[in-house]
Write an enzyme that holds these catalytic residues in place. Structure first.
Site, PDB file in Angstrom:
ATOM      1  N   ASN A 277       0.807  -1.220   0.000  1.00 40.68           N
ATOM      2  CA  ASN A 277       0.000   0.000   0.000  1.00 40.68           C
ATOM      3  C   ASN A 277       0.843   1.274   0.000  1.00 40.68           C
ATOM      4  O   ASN A 277       0.373   2.314  -0.449  1.00 40.68           O
ATOM      5  CB  ASN A 277      -0.929  -0.020   1.230  1.00 40.68           C
ATOM      6  CG  ASN A 277      -1.525   1.340   1.533  1.00 40.68           C
ATOM      7  OD1 ASN A 277      -2.487   1.762   0.893  1.00 40.68           O
ATOM      8  ND2 ASN A 277      -0.938   2.063   2.477  1.00 40.68           N
TER       9      ASN A 277
ATOM     10  N   TYR B  66       3.559   9.103 -11.329  1.00 38.02           N
ATOM     11  CA  TYR B  66       2.539   8.371 -10.563  1.00 38.02           C
ATOM     12  C   TYR B  66       1.695   7.507 -11.499  1.00 38.02           C
ATOM     13  O   TYR B  66       1.455   6.324 -11.238  1.00 38.02           O
ATOM     14  CB  TYR B  66       1.665   9.386  -9.817  1.00 38.02           C
ATOM     15  CG  TYR B  66       0.670   8.790  -8.841  1.00 38.02           C
ATOM     16  CD1 TYR B  66       1.017   8.551  -7.516  1.00 38.02           C
ATOM     17  CD2 TYR B  66      -0.630   8.476  -9.239  1.00 38.02           C
ATOM     18  CE1 TYR B  66       0.110   8.016  -6.612  1.00 38.02           C
ATOM     19  CE2 TYR B  66      -1.547   7.940  -8.352  1.00 38.02           C
ATOM     20  CZ  TYR B  66      -1.189   7.710  -7.034  1.00 38.02           C
ATOM     21  OH  TYR B  66      -2.091   7.176  -6.146  1.00 38.02           O
TER      22      TYR B  66
HETATM   23  P1  NAD Z   1      -1.110   8.506   2.991  1.00 39.69           P
HETATM   24  O1  NAD Z   1      -0.076   9.520   2.649  1.00 39.69           O
HETATM   25  O2  NAD Z   1      -2.217   8.876   3.918  1.00 39.69           O
HETATM   26  O3  NAD Z   1      -0.415   7.196   3.558  1.00 39.69           O
HETATM   27  C1  NAD Z   1       0.672   6.609   2.893  1.00 39.69           C
HETATM   28  C2  NAD Z   1       1.629   6.047   3.913  1.00 39.69           C
HETATM   29  O4  NAD Z   1       2.722   5.456   3.186  1.00 39.69           O
HETATM   30  C3  NAD Z   1       2.232   7.136   4.833  1.00 39.69           C
HETATM   31  O5  NAD Z   1       2.098   6.765   6.181  1.00 39.69           O
HETATM   32  C4  NAD Z   1       3.682   7.197   4.400  1.00 39.69           C
HETATM   33  O6  NAD Z   1       4.583   7.476   5.455  1.00 39.69           O
HETATM   34  C5  NAD Z   1       3.903   5.791   3.861  1.00 39.69           C
HETATM   35  N1  NAD Z   1       5.042   5.742   2.948  1.00 39.69           N
HETATM   36  C6  NAD Z   1       5.390   6.635   1.997  1.00 39.69           C
HETATM   37  N2  NAD Z   1       6.535   6.269   1.410  1.00 39.69           N
HETATM   38  C7  NAD Z   1       6.928   5.115   2.009  1.00 39.69           C
HETATM   39  C8  NAD Z   1       8.051   4.272   1.855  1.00 39.69           C
HETATM   40  N3  NAD Z   1       9.008   4.542   0.964  1.00 39.69           N
HETATM   41  N4  NAD Z   1       8.137   3.170   2.631  1.00 39.69           N
HETATM   42  C9  NAD Z   1       7.179   2.891   3.547  1.00 39.69           C
HETATM   43  N5  NAD Z   1       6.103   3.662   3.743  1.00 39.69           N
HETATM   44  C10 NAD Z   1       5.978   4.769   2.982  1.00 39.69           C
HETATM   45  O7  NAD Z   1      -1.677   7.993   1.586  1.00 39.69           O
HETATM   46  P2  NAD Z   1      -2.995   7.176   1.190  1.00 39.69           P
HETATM   47  O8  NAD Z   1      -3.895   8.118   0.491  1.00 39.69           O
HETATM   48  O9  NAD Z   1      -3.508   6.364   2.312  1.00 39.69           O
HETATM   49  O10 NAD Z   1      -2.384   6.232   0.047  1.00 39.69           O
HETATM   50  C11 NAD Z   1      -2.114   4.863   0.225  1.00 39.69           C
HETATM   51  C12 NAD Z   1      -1.991   4.195  -1.139  1.00 39.69           C
HETATM   52  O11 NAD Z   1      -3.205   4.348  -1.861  1.00 39.69           O
HETATM   53  C13 NAD Z   1      -0.888   4.786  -2.025  1.00 39.69           C
HETATM   54  O12 NAD Z   1      -0.258   3.744  -2.753  1.00 39.69           O
HETATM   55  C14 NAD Z   1      -1.660   5.695  -2.962  1.00 39.69           C
HETATM   56  O13 NAD Z   1      -0.978   5.880  -4.194  1.00 39.69           O
HETATM   57  C15 NAD Z   1      -2.921   4.882  -3.133  1.00 39.69           C
HETATM   58  N6  NAD Z   1      -4.069   5.650  -3.594  1.00 39.69           N
HETATM   59  C16 NAD Z   1      -4.531   6.715  -2.860  1.00 39.69           C
HETATM   60  C17 NAD Z   1      -5.626   7.415  -3.326  1.00 39.69           C
HETATM   61  C18 NAD Z   1      -6.185   8.578  -2.578  1.00 39.69           C
HETATM   62  O14 NAD Z   1      -6.992   9.316  -3.168  1.00 39.69           O
HETATM   63  N7  NAD Z   1      -5.833   8.807  -1.334  1.00 39.69           N
HETATM   64  C19 NAD Z   1      -6.227   7.057  -4.534  1.00 39.69           C
HETATM   65  C20 NAD Z   1      -5.729   5.973  -5.242  1.00 39.69           C
HETATM   66  C21 NAD Z   1      -4.656   5.272  -4.753  1.00 39.69           C
END
Ligand code: NAD
Length: 248
Positions: free
Chosen positions: A87, A154
């Site tokens: 994730n 991305y």
């Molecule tokens: P978020 O920023 O709330 O959480 C992401 C977490 O990943 C953070 O705690 C961060 O510290 C951690 N992280 C970042 N880089 C890292 C690394 N190199 N190693 C370990 N941990 C790391 O983001 P989110 O919105 O919960 O996103 C989670 C996933 O869902 C991501 O892959 C994102 O691309 C995907 N996503 C999010 C959305 C959205 O709208 N929020 C939509 C589609 C996909």
């Protein structure tokens, strides 16, 4: 109810947003969960808040050695590994491709693509050793199948995850390891909150058929279904949770 009793799960990027919701639902459904994220204090606090003997480790998924250590920690601390949710992800810079910062490109690909490869590369042998097969979910995005202006790194990484998911599913079907990808639309998390002002947020909400963003819990319920035995015949595929964003 879906149950994961006797299973160990790793969730990366589990200290915030979608990963935190997934870690919580897995733990509440009986799994022993190892939360992995960059900051140890924040990850430990998240694991404590979840309870259910959830564990924490600091791991940067873009570093193969740290990912190997993460998998070893799950196995030594719980006795095996059955479930993995890749994730962790970052949004990266927003800029037209012709001006896209090279360091930003490399960081996004390192975390969002290489990090998922490292996770599967190290978890799959551990799942095989556990003897009961396994299930993996890779968090892609709606931007795994459509573009978004200014987000070339991305978009490229999230598209690549669909191919990587299919490849892994075929390579390890015989090992009883299922691999699927999930494509959320805009989900209300700190990642989105940090990137958007109120007007942009309103505009983005309107781009979903359901006229709102999703919640982390709405992503988690699909992920937990895919990890569970209810999805025993589901592998190598891409599953949207997008409020109708891509149906239009
Ligand atoms: P978020 O920023 O709330 O959480 C992401 C977490 O990943 C953070 O705690 C961060 O510290 C951690 N992280 C970042 N880089 C890292 C690394 N190199 N190693 C370990 N941990 C790391 O983001 P989110 O919105 O919960 O996103 C989670 C996933 O869902 C991501 O892959 C994102 O691309 C995907 N996503 C999010 C959305 C959205 O709208 N929020 C939509 C589609 C996909």
């Amino acid at each position: 109810d879906i149950r994961f009793d006797g299973k160990t799960a790793i969730v990366t990027g589990a200290a915030s947003g979608i990963g935190l919701a997934i870690a919580r639902e897995l733990a509440e459904s009986g799994a022993r969960v190892l939360l992995a994220d960059l900051d140890m204090a924040k990850t430990t606090a998240a694991a404590r808040a979840i309870g259910h003997d959830a564990l924490a480790i600091a791991a940067d998924v873009s570093d193969a050695h740290q990912v190997a250590r993460m998998v070893d920690a799950a196995v030594t601390r719980t006795g095996g590994l059955h479930l993995l949710v890749n994730n962790a992800g970052i949004g990266g810079p927003l800029a037209p491709l012709g001006e896209y910062p090279l360091d930003g490109w490399h960081r996004v690909i390192d975390v969002n693509l290489h990090g998922v490869f490292y996770g599967m590369r190290h978890a799959i042998p551990a799942m095989k050793a556990s003897g009961a097969g396994g299930a993996i979910v890779n968090i892609s995005s709606i931007l795994g199948t459509v573009g978004f202006a200014g987000a070339s790194a991305y978009v490229a990484a999230k598209h690549a995850l669909l191919g990587l998911t299919r490849a892994a599913a075929l390579d390890h079907a015989a090992d009883k390891i299922r691999v699927n990808a999930v494509g959320p639309a805009f989900i209300h998390t700190p990642l989105v909150e940090a990137a958007l002002d109120a007007d942009t947020r309103k505009a983005l909400e309107g781009m979903h058929a359901l006229k709102r963003m999703g919640t982390p819990e709405e992503v988690s319920s699909l992920v937990c279904y895919l990890l569970s035995d209810r999805a025993a015949f589901v592998t190598g595929s891409y599953h949207l949770v997008d409020g109708g964003y891509t149906a239009q």
